[in-house]
Design a protein around this motif. Structure first.
Motif, PDB file in Angstrom:
ATOM      1  N   ALA A  16       0.432  -1.134   0.053  1.00 60.16           N
ATOM      2  CA  ALA A  16       0.096   0.235  -0.179  1.00 60.16           C
ATOM      3  C   ALA A  16       1.120   1.045  -0.088  1.00 60.16           C
ATOM      4  N   GLN A  64      -6.198   1.330   2.618  1.00 61.35           N
ATOM      5  CA  GLN A  64      -5.555   0.354   1.892  1.00 61.35           C
ATOM      6  C   GLN A  64      -5.465  -1.070   2.135  1.00 61.35           C
ATOM      7  N   THR A  65      -4.693  -1.168   3.239  1.00 60.04           N
ATOM      8  CA  THR A  65      -3.929  -1.938   4.170  1.00 60.04           C
ATOM      9  C   THR A  65      -4.968  -2.727   4.844  1.00 60.04           C
ATOM     10  N   ARG A  67      -8.480  -2.462   4.142  1.00 65.03           N
ATOM     11  CA  ARG A  67      -9.189  -3.550   3.264  1.00 65.03           C
ATOM     12  C   ARG A  67      -8.103  -4.893   2.533  1.00 65.03           C
TER      13      ARG A  67
END
Length: 88
Positions: A16, A64-65, A67
């Motif tokens: 990410a 993002q991590t 998710r």
């Protein structure tokens, strides 16, 4: 928080961060150090490096991590610790 997932967390965090930061960014170097030398010192260095990233970028990296980990069934199961059955 970061020690909960261990290497998998740092691998996903690295992906990410690499998608949003310059290759020479200190945050990526800190994550690489945490991957190669796991421990409290390198974990704290990652936390410090993330705090120096622009807040909007940091939030995008962490989102993002999260998710990626939240949708990775194997990572979720690996993070679970078996219950202490001897307490009964």
């Amino acid at each position: 928080m970061f020690e909960t997932f261990g290497p998998r967390f740092f691998e996903v965090l690295r992906q990410a961060a690499a998608s949003r930061l310059a290759p020479e960014d200190a945050c990526l170097a800190a994550i690489d150090a945490a991957l190669s030398r796991p421990g409290a010192e390198t974990t704290l260095a990652v936390q410090d490096a993330l705090l120096r990233v622009e807040p909007a970028v940091r939030e995008a990296i962490l989102a993002q991590t999260h998710r990626a980990l939240a949708t990775d069934g194997a990572a979720i199961l690996a993070a679970w610790e078996p219950p202490d059955r001897s307490a009964n």
